[in-house]
Enzyme design. Structure first.
Site, PDB file in Angstrom:
ATOM      1  N   ASP A  88      57.376  35.048  49.850  1.00 18.94           N
ATOM      2  CA  ASP A  88      57.788  33.900  50.628  1.00 18.94           C
ATOM      3  C   ASP A  88      57.948  34.380  52.077  1.00 18.94           C
ATOM      4  O   ASP A  88      58.409  35.493  52.316  1.00 18.94           O
ATOM      5  CB  ASP A  88      59.120  33.458  49.996  1.00 18.94           C
ATOM      6  CG  ASP A  88      59.765  32.278  50.657  1.00 18.94           C
ATOM      7  OD1 ASP A  88      60.019  31.303  49.947  1.00 18.94           O
ATOM      8  OD2 ASP A  88      60.048  32.350  51.865  1.00 18.94           O
ATOM      9  N   ILE A  89      57.519  33.573  53.021  1.00 22.91           N
ATOM     10  CA  ILE A  89      57.614  33.981  54.435  1.00 22.91           C
ATOM     11  C   ILE A  89      59.068  33.829  54.911  1.00 22.91           C
ATOM     12  O   ILE A  89      59.694  32.785  54.694  1.00 22.91           O
ATOM     13  CB  ILE A  89      56.664  33.131  55.304  1.00 22.91           C
ATOM     14  CG1 ILE A  89      55.228  33.263  54.765  1.00 22.91           C
ATOM     15  CG2 ILE A  89      56.753  33.550  56.772  1.00 22.91           C
ATOM     16  CD1 ILE A  89      54.235  32.321  55.400  1.00 22.91           C
TER      17      ILE A  89
ATOM     18  N   GLU B 270      55.880  27.635  51.631  1.00 20.32           N
ATOM     19  CA  GLU B 270      55.550  28.939  52.216  1.00 20.32           C
ATOM     20  C   GLU B 270      55.661  30.036  51.163  1.00 20.32           C
ATOM     21  O   GLU B 270      55.869  31.196  51.468  1.00 20.32           O
ATOM     22  CB  GLU B 270      56.459  29.239  53.417  1.00 20.32           C
ATOM     23  CG  GLU B 270      57.916  29.528  53.083  1.00 20.32           C
ATOM     24  CD  GLU B 270      58.829  28.297  53.192  1.00 20.32           C
ATOM     25  OE1 GLU B 270      58.329  27.177  52.983  1.00 20.32           O
ATOM     26  OE2 GLU B 270      60.021  28.483  53.481  1.00 20.32           O
TER      27      GLU B 270
END
Lengths: 213, 300
Positions: free
Chosen positions: B177-178, B220
């Site tokens: 996940d960003i 994301e």
């Protein structure tokens, strides 16, 4: 059953049975010899039914199978009707290598199901073509076929669509159990002749036995 | 000039007649133009002399069953793709090297009903196959990043899970996940966020094997499925993902932007009941990576 005595005499049924025995024996022998497909076809049984009773009858016949796929192919000649091959679910997978050993590679999701379905159709086409072809040959007829179709795909048994048959028709149902020797796949072949070919069939059977005796 | 031969030479369909010994008896104009082989040249020749690739067990089996049983054979594009290796019309060449075909074979009988020859029809279905291909791609992939979509991942994951359990093989999952993605969107706008999603998906996709699967799992969040990979190996791969992303520079409207990712790694262990349980484990590890400071790999 009423229909049976009314329309098809016992003797005719015996002749039909004998004819199927010969036809299926030849079909199996030639499938092995010509294209190396080894299939065992059981002694066929014959029933005369109202088409409306067919779904119920078929259901009862295949009660040992959990999920099933059915391949349908129509044949046209003076001998006319529909052939149904009933496979247990997953049979397509087992049969892919029967047709094309090179195809055993891995597949993208989705593609495999397509391949399985196509395999059922191809096997159906071969088996139905051989059996019906030999029968009509013995009856002095030539038939053509519609492309095979998967009409039921991995459905729980009991879902045999009622609309597959015209309920008013009388049908002669010929049933045989087939087994592919090397693949451990069994299934049923049902041939359902249509109403209007019964009159012709009775004549053809008489001609056949005359010639045979 | 015979009416039928005029029709046979003008239909948009390949027509071939083969003798019982598979020598070409008839070859219509469609076949001439697609193959570049004139009818006079191929007439009387063995089909296999001109098309050795047709000499397969399946094709020979079909010919024999047509000639012996009077069967019809159907060569669907889905199963066979094509019989004759012809070039497709130019607009489809990028997708298919060969014209996709749907073919039929049937018997030709003499007056006494014996079979002396067979016919073949060849239909060009390249355009249809291309559309189908595109639809399937759309169904499998995320439009923005080109990674697989969640639905495809879940389907694939179930297949892989069952296969790996059956054969007791190792299987790992990396969820990532960003970090602070919302901040990127808020400061630079969603187009910038999209660009970063695309960049990262592209970078990771370039690092994995062809047997691995990268999917966009959520906004994301990405998930990478690693077949035949045990936990320590998956951890190393995840660490490579992390450092690659941390070093990557994203340029948006002349500005340099750097982002990091947090990763959770999980592997198949005995007793794990479903692929959902495996995903949940990776997700828990990802949560732990976030909680303990981000830009790191946590395995469990």
């Amino acid at each position: 059953m009423d229909n049976e005595s009314l329309l098809v005499a016992d003797e005719e049924r015996d002749i039909l049975q004998e004819l199927m025995n010969i036809a299926f024996g030849k079909a199996a022998a030639e499938l092995a010899e010509v294209i190396s497909i080894f299939v065992v076809l059981s002694v066929p049984s014959i029933k005369v039914l109202k088409a409306a009773q067919l779904p119920e009858y078929l259901q009862e016949e295949i009660r040992d199978f959990a999920d099933i796929s059915i391949v349908e192919q129509n044949f046209w000649g003076r001998f006319k009707g529909s052939a149904f091959l009933v496979f247990p679910a997953g049979a397509g997978k087992a049969l892919i290598s029967l047709l094309d050993p090179e195809h055993e590679a891995t597949f993208e999701s989705g593609t495999f199901e397509v391949l399985e379905k196509e395999t059922l159709m191809e096997v159906g086409n071969i088996l139905i073509g051989a059996c019906v072809g030999k029968m009509s040959e013995l009856l002095g007829d030539v038939v053509t076929y519609s492309p095979p179709k998967v009409v039921v795909e991995n459905e729980p048994r009991g879902i045999i669509p009622k609309n597959l048959f015209d309920p008013e028709y009388t049908a002669i149902v010929m049933r045989t159990v087939f087994r592919f020797e090397e693949r451990d796949v069994r299934g049923f072949l049902f041939l359902v002749t249509t109403h209007d070919s019964i009159v012709w069939l009775k004549k053809a059977l008489a001609a056949f036995i005359e010639h045979y005796e | 000039m015979n009416e039928f031969s005029q029709i046979l030479d003008s239909v948009n369909l390949g027509l071939v007649i083969l003798d019982a010994d598979l020598r070409v008896r008839y070859w219509n104009r469609w076949m001439e133009s697609r193959s570049g082989i004139a009818a006079e040249r191929i007439a009387g020749a063995l089909l296999f002399d001109f098309f050795p690739s047709l000499k397969t067990p399946a094709f020979i089996r079909s010919c024999k069953s047509v000639l012996t049983f009077g069967n019809f054979s159907f060569f669907s594009q889905k199963l066979h793709r094509f019989l004759f290796p012809f070039r497709p019309d130019s607009s489809f060449e990028s997708r298919f090297e060969q014209m996709q075909q749907s073919c039929t074979m049937g018997p030709l009988r003499n007056d006494d009903t014996t079979i002396s020859a067979l016919y073949l029809t060849v239909q060009d279905v390249t355009e249809l196959a291309a559309y189908e291909h595109r639809l399937m791609e759309m169904n499998m992939r995320d439009g923005l990043t080109g990674a697989y979509n969640r639905r495809f991942l879940e389907k694939r994951m179930e297949e892989e899970f069952n296969r790996h359990v059956r054969y007791s093989r190792s299987l790992s999952v990396v969820m990532f996940d960003i970090d602070f993605f919302k901040k990127v969107n808020d400061s630079y706008g969603h187009l910038c966020g999209d660009l970063i999603l695309k960049d990262i998906a592209g970078e990771i996709a370039a690092m994995i094997r062809t047997t691995d699967f990268l999917a966009r799992y959520g906004g994301e969040e990405f998930c990478c499925l690693l077949p035949e990979t045990d936990l320590p190996a998956a951890q190393m791969i995840a660490e490579r993902f992390r450092s690659r992303v941390a070093e990557a520079q994203h340029i948006y409207q002349g500005q340099e932007i750097y982002v990091t990712i947090s990763l959770g790694v999980a592997a198949l262990t005995p007793g794990l009941s479903s692929c959902h349980a495996l995903l949940k484990k990776a997700d828990d590890a990802l949560y732990e990576a976030k909680r303990s400071g981000r830009n790191r790999v946590v395995a469990c």
